[in-house]
Design a protein around this motif. Structure first.
Motif, PDB file in Angstrom:
ATOM      1  N   ALA A  83       0.830  -1.208   0.000  1.00 28.68           N
ATOM      2  CA  ALA A  83       0.000   0.000   0.000  1.00 28.68           C
ATOM      3  C   ALA A  83       0.866   1.260   0.000  1.00 28.68           C
ATOM      4  CB  ALA A  83      -0.924  -0.020   1.213  1.00 28.68           C
ATOM      5  N   THR A 123      -7.693   1.456   9.618  1.00 24.21           N
ATOM      6  CA  THR A 123      -9.004   2.119   9.746  1.00 24.21           C
ATOM      7  C   THR A 123      -9.001   3.228  10.788  1.00 24.21           C
ATOM      8  OG1 THR A 123      -9.892   0.556  11.392  1.00 24.21           O
ATOM      9  CG2 THR A 123     -10.148  -0.042   9.063  1.00 24.21           C
ATOM     10  N   THR A 124      -7.846   3.891  10.959  1.00 21.27           N
ATOM     11  CA  THR A 124      -7.774   4.986  11.934  1.00 21.27           C
ATOM     12  C   THR A 124      -8.535   6.218  11.436  1.00 21.27           C
ATOM     13  OG1 THR A 124      -5.608   4.194  12.628  1.00 21.27           O
ATOM     14  CG2 THR A 124      -6.201   6.447  13.241  1.00 21.27           C
ATOM     15  N   GLY A 125      -8.358   6.553  10.174  1.00 20.33           N
ATOM     16  CA  GLY A 125      -9.007   7.737   9.631  1.00 20.33           C
ATOM     17  C   GLY A 125      -8.270   9.003  10.023  1.00 20.33           C
ATOM     18  N   TYR A 126      -8.910  10.171   9.816  1.00 20.56           N
ATOM     19  CA  TYR A 126      -8.320  11.476  10.118  1.00 20.56           C
ATOM     20  C   TYR A 126      -9.197  12.223  11.127  1.00 20.56           C
ATOM     21  CZ  TYR A 126      -5.512  10.550   6.004  1.00 20.56           C
ATOM     22  OH  TYR A 126      -4.652   9.975   5.108  1.00 20.56           O
ATOM     23  N   TYR A 155      -1.398  13.311  -3.974  1.00 17.76           N
ATOM     24  CA  TYR A 155      -1.634  13.445  -2.537  1.00 17.76           C
ATOM     25  C   TYR A 155      -1.106  14.793  -2.049  1.00 17.76           C
ATOM     26  CZ  TYR A 155      -2.585   8.417  -2.528  1.00 17.76           C
ATOM     27  OH  TYR A 155      -3.113   7.181  -2.764  1.00 17.76           O
ATOM     28  N   VAL A 194       0.990   4.305  -2.843  1.00 15.86           N
ATOM     29  CA  VAL A 194       0.815   5.722  -2.505  1.00 15.86           C
ATOM     30  C   VAL A 194       2.018   6.539  -2.960  1.00 15.86           C
ATOM     31  CG1 VAL A 194       0.592   7.364  -0.587  1.00 15.86           C
ATOM     32  CG2 VAL A 194      -0.724   5.234  -0.574  1.00 15.86           C
ATOM     33  N   SER A 218      -4.527   4.173   7.027  1.00 18.73           N
ATOM     34  CA  SER A 218      -5.613   3.708   6.169  1.00 18.73           C
ATOM     35  C   SER A 218      -5.931   2.250   6.428  1.00 18.73           C
ATOM     36  CB  SER A 218      -5.257   3.925   4.698  1.00 18.73           C
ATOM     37  OG  SER A 218      -5.071   5.297   4.429  1.00 18.73           O
ATOM     38  N   LEU A 219      -4.904   1.372   6.450  1.00 19.46           N
ATOM     39  CA  LEU A 219      -5.137  -0.050   6.661  1.00 19.46           C
ATOM     40  C   LEU A 219      -5.640  -0.353   8.056  1.00 19.46           C
ATOM     41  CD1 LEU A 219      -2.126  -1.738   4.818  1.00 19.46           C
ATOM     42  CD2 LEU A 219      -4.435  -1.326   3.984  1.00 19.46           C
ATOM     43  N   TYR A 277       0.496   7.234   5.644  1.00 16.35           N
ATOM     44  CA  TYR A 277      -0.841   7.218   5.057  1.00 16.35           C
ATOM     45  C   TYR A 277      -1.355   5.772   4.944  1.00 16.35           C
ATOM     46  CZ  TYR A 277      -4.669   7.916   1.790  1.00 16.35           C
ATOM     47  OH  TYR A 277      -5.903   7.923   1.192  1.00 16.35           O
ATOM     48  N   ALA A 278      -0.467   4.852   4.521  1.00 13.63           N
ATOM     49  CA  ALA A 278      -0.865   3.450   4.417  1.00 13.63           C
ATOM     50  C   ALA A 278      -1.202   2.866   5.780  1.00 13.63           C
ATOM     51  CB  ALA A 278       0.252   2.643   3.767  1.00 13.63           C
TER      52      ALA A 278
END
Length: 356
Positions: free
Chosen positions: A56, A90-93, A67, A60, A87-88, A83-84
């Motif tokens: 991943a 599922t933390t988010g922003y 980006y 990116v 994302s993997l 970022y990977a």
């Protein structure tokens, strides 16, 4: 009684076993697998997860022009891994995001492993069950498609286990043996020994089909009751005409029923034991020798081999092997009878060999 046996032995409940899809047979048909350390399995999962993370991150990084980083305009390799990671996992922003390299390293090497451990604890059991069922379904599908010339053993009691031990000692592979029984504890012990197991009553034709009797080379009936042995033999013979069926019974008066049901060989366990007990009172060494001959793992063993071309026309008494009998056309001719004085092409010799 014979008509009753035929009625029960020939019945088939559609969908009860052999006609089910492979995934529905998990738990009913069990294929053994090699045991491995749980730490090895854990490390494999960790390495697989790291591989996905690197893949991943590379995706990116290769597309980094698309980006943007709120801290600056450039996206570095570290930014791609960050970022990977988020994302993997599922933390988010959120309104708080790490912007310094040290903070992002902490997120990659500390926060994420902790989050992965949490996910493993939360859903690991469910995933393991689903994975195991899927693996078993695939193994069952492959086994049912390829199984041929195996041995089906009905009953994993004392007689069944002893018969299997003798076969294993004679070089038969555990994967070529299928055990059919109704006792879950016995089947668990058979599976631990590396044998394929089928849970169900062998008096039902669909259970024997599930064990692959129609493609088996031999069937051993080691039931605890004589009437069960007769019914199992009748059912197995209806499913296969080529397999050799060997059955064990307690009383000799039931031998003709097993013969009529299709058994090729019948072993009367009670009378055989009684003879050995009687012999042991006068010549116990004979009993020891008989036990040695019946145990292929050590000492001597009774074996069968084809007659070699150079032996045709000769007498079995002049061979270097100790020959007990000659099998000709499926019939046993004992050494000493006139028919056995001249060996013929296609004969088989029963002889005593040194065990492996």
């Amino acid at each position: 009684m014979n008509s009753r046996f035929a009625q029960l032995g020939g019945r088939t409940r559609l969908g009860a076993g052999a006609d089910r899809p492979d995934f529905a047979l998990v738990g009913l048909l069990r294929i053994p697998e090699a045991q491995s350390s749980p730490w090895i399995s854990l490390w494999r999962r960790v390495l697989f997860a790291v591989g996905l993370l690197c893949l991943a991150a590379m995706v990116v990084y290769l597309g980094r022009d698309g980006y943007r980083d709120s801290a600056d305009d450039s996206v570095t390799l570290l930014d791609a891994f960050y970022y990977a990671t988020v994302s993997l996992s599922t933390t988010g922003y959120g309104d708080i995001a790490p912007v310094t390299p040290s903070a992002r390293l902490v997120n990659i090497f500390v926060i994420t492993p902790l989050r992965v451990l949490f996910l493993i604890v939360l859903v690991g059991t469910t995933l393991a069950v689903l994975t195991e069922r899927s693996r078993q379904a695939l193994k069952i599908q492959r086994w049912r498609r390829t199984v041929r010339n195996h041995t089906v053993v009905v009953g994993y009691g004392t007689k069944g286990r002893t018969a299997i031990d003798a076969m294993l000692g004679d070089g038969v592979q555990p994967a070529d043996i299928v055990v059919v029984d109704t006792d879950a504890v016995s089947l668990e012990a058979a599976s631990t020994a590396g044998l394929v197991t089928v849970h169900g009553s062998a008096t039902q034709s669909d259970v024997l089909r599930l064990a692959g009797v129609q493609n088996a080379s031999s069937v051993i009936v080691a039931a605890n009751r004589d009437d069960t042995a007769v019914l199992v033999t009748l059912t197995a013979r209806e499913l296969t005409k080529k397999a050799k069926i060997v059955a064990s019974i307690r009383e000799s008066e039931n031998t003709h029923l097993l013969r009529q049901s299709g058994a090729d060989s019948v072993v009367v366990s009670s009378e055989t034991t009684g003879r050995l007990l009687g012999i042991a009172t006068t010549t116990p060494s004979v009993v020891e020798m008989m036990e040695d001959l019946l145990t292929p793992e050590h000492g001597f063993a009774v074996a069968e081999r084809e007659v070699e071309p150079g032996e045709v026309g000769g007498s079995p008494r002049h061979l270097s092997d100790i020959v007990l009998g000659v099998v000709r056309g499926g019939q046993l001719i004992r050494v000493g009878e006139s028919e056995a004085d001249a060996l013929e092409s296609g004969d088989k010799l029963l002889y005593i060999r040194r065990a492996r």
